[in-house]
Enzyme design. Structure first.
Site, PDB file in Angstrom:
ATOM      1  N   LYS A   3      34.787  52.109  32.538  1.00 23.73           N
ATOM      2  CA  LYS A   3      36.003  52.768  33.017  1.00 23.73           C
ATOM      3  C   LYS A   3      35.988  54.266  32.758  1.00 23.73           C
ATOM      4  O   LYS A   3      36.805  54.992  33.316  1.00 23.73           O
ATOM      5  CB  LYS A   3      37.231  52.117  32.385  1.00 23.73           C
TER       6      LYS A   3
HETATM    7  C1  LIG Z   1      38.145  46.468  33.085  1.00 22.74           C
HETATM    8  C2  LIG Z   1      36.970  45.658  32.694  1.00 22.74           C
HETATM    9  C3  LIG Z   1      36.485  44.634  33.517  1.00 22.74           C
HETATM   10  C4  LIG Z   1      37.167  44.247  34.801  1.00 22.74           C
HETATM   11  O1  LIG Z   1      37.060  45.226  35.787  1.00 22.74           O
HETATM   12  P1  LIG Z   1      38.019  45.150  37.080  1.00 22.74           P
HETATM   13  O2  LIG Z   1      37.725  46.375  37.836  1.00 22.74           O
HETATM   14  O3  LIG Z   1      39.410  45.093  36.561  1.00 22.74           O
HETATM   15  O4  LIG Z   1      37.635  43.896  37.797  1.00 22.74           O
HETATM   16  C5  LIG Z   1      35.353  43.950  33.122  1.00 22.74           C
HETATM   17  N1  LIG Z   1      34.750  44.236  31.961  1.00 22.74           N
HETATM   18  C6  LIG Z   1      35.188  45.194  31.131  1.00 22.74           C
HETATM   19  C7  LIG Z   1      34.505  45.402  29.839  1.00 22.74           C
HETATM   20  C8  LIG Z   1      36.307  45.945  31.469  1.00 22.74           C
HETATM   21  O5  LIG Z   1      36.742  46.885  30.648  1.00 22.74           O
END
Ligand SMILES: *Cc1c(COP(=O)(O)O)cnc(C)c1O
Length: 435
Positions: A107
């Site tokens: 993210k």
């Molecule tokens: C946010 C997140 C996800 C999920 O991603 P999405 O875009 O919400 O499907 C998967 N793994 C980790 C470690 C995350 O932080």
């Protein structure tokens, strides 16, 4: 480039408005009026382009002239200034490690891009109120957003996280920033936090008092840059296997923003293979692909908590890419779901057999890749150290804390406790503005 609302009841807007408002007035998600199409020549050039230039080429059409080229180049360079290595685990499964950024999760890319865009827009418009970013987190979003927005002038960030449901390092990442970042520790689940944020966006009084925006993947400025690492993965794949071997991709999915960004990259001409959504027990999409019934359930808590989402917001965007055609969807996307027992035993097995430490989300993806049974990459979306309880128990060893987060351990958590009630949150917000 314009964006329309998937709610179909709001006017089209430019990238700047979509980024500043997050969601359309009709509560729909924004979607580009046309998906940019890269030519075969461009794609050929992309094979060897440096990461920063590639990021600029990919993002430029989406930004649609709302940021000057020199600034956008700089934003792109800063967004991706860490590694995205494709590391083999077995002969047929490789891990695209997306945890080399400042908060050890994928993210970081979206949060860094979005924060810099909002910082730019706030500097170049005379908004009478600063932007207030409201974000609900199951763990990783909060840290990435806090880190990405820390010190950005003209933007205030309020993070809601479920008490006791994020790991110690995650909690430190989102509660120790200070400055323009405030953390609210909510007595409830991630879904409760998300419900409060959704209500806030619909509340007339709060919208009159604040310029509210969201930094969840519903915001195009956070969602779209996630396409970049699919381009980086493909560069590495082609360098290794040539461009005749399809690169199938398994994505641990919660809100489905990440996988949807990959599907956008494919729709814009990047020759990617099949997509596989790996889910934990929160498996509305897995069941939908099996049965044709989209049946939302309340989220249940699992060890891969970033995927504990009962009603994934970005699924409507995936349907839009697939022109709302169920057969088209099924030909481009599969999904598998695994429980916590399978997740933990996979972390153990892959460590013993392949000497690779998966995090719980990566472990769910690994299982899905085995089920899919063709050479594929999995997205390792977070560093295993963010989930020490599960991972250390599964591998029977402690994991070293990377130097890049060591400093957090000396910091003090600062969070405001809050009941999971919109009314409580609202009066806190309104008091803040008059305080
Ligand atoms: C946010 C997140 C996800 C999920 O991603 P999405 O875009 O919400 O499907 C998967 N793994 C980790 C470690 C995350 O932080």
């Amino acid at each position: 480039m314009q964006y329309y609302s998937l709610g179909k009841q709001s006017p089209n807007v430019d990238f700047k408005t979509a980024a500043i408002t997050g969601q359309a007035p009709d509560k729909g998600l924004y979607f580009p009026t046309q998906i940019p199409k890269f030519t075969a020549e461009q794609i050929e050039k992309f094979k060897t382009l440096d990461k920063a230039s590639l990021a600029f080429e990919v993002m430029k059409p989406y930004v649609g002239g709302m940021i000057d080229d020199a600034t956008l180049q700089q934003i792109c360079a800063e967004t991706i200034n860490f590694d995205f290595p494709l590391v083999p685990i077995t002969d047929t499964i490789s891990s695209l490690e997306l945890f080399h950024g400042p908060t050890l999760a994928f993210k970081d890319v979206g949060a860094r891009f979005m924060s810099r865009c909002l910082g730019y827009f706030s500097k170049h418009t005379r908004a009478e109120k600063p932007s207030t970013v409201l974000v609900a987190t199951s763990g990783d979003t909060g840290g990435a957003v806090a880190n990405g927005f820390l010190g950005v002038a003209g933007v205030e960030v309020i993070i809601l996280y479920p008490k006791g449901k994020v790991s110690p390092i995650q909690e430190l990442q989102l509660t120790t920033c200070g400055q323009n970042i405030t953390a609210l520790e909510v007595e409830g689940s991630f879904d409760d936090c998300q419900a409060i944020v959704k209500d806030a966006f619909m509340d007339a009084e709060l919208n009159a008092a604040y310029n509210l925006t969201s930094a969840n993947s519903i915001n195009v400025a956070r969602w779209l840059p996630q396409q970049l690492y699919y381009f980086f993965a493909w560069q590495q794949w082609v360098a290794k296997y040539g461009d005749k071997v399809p690169m199938h991709i398994v994505v641990p999915s919660g809100n489905f923003g990440n996988i949807c960004a990959g599907m956008m990259a494919k729709a814009s001409g990047l020759p990617l293979g099949h997509f596989v959504a790996a889910c934990n027990d929160n498996n509305v999409v897995t069941r939908y692909l099996d049965s044709g019934n989209y049946e939302v359930r309340k989220a249940v808590a699992t060890v891969s908590n970033a995927m504990d989402v009962g009603n994934p917001s970005n699924f409507v965007r995936i349907m839009e890419i697939m022109q709302n055609n169920f057969e088209a969807l099924k030909s481009g996307l599969s999904s598998y779901s695994y429980d916590d027992v399978a997740t933990a035993s996979t972390i153990h097995r892959v460590y013993k057999t392949n000497n690779y430490i998966l995090d719980p989300h990566g472990a769910v993806a690994f299982l899905a890749a085995e089920a899919f049974n063709q050479p594929a990459i999995i997205l390792e979306t977070a560093h295993p150290v963010k989930f020490p309880e599960v991972v250390e128990e599964a591998i029977g060893e402690t994991i070293a804390i990377p130097d890049s987060v060591q400093f957090l351990l000396d910091k003090e958590k600062v969070a405001i406790p809050m009941d999971a009630k919109f009314g409580v949150f609202k009066s806190w917000m309104l008091n803040k503005v008059t305080a």
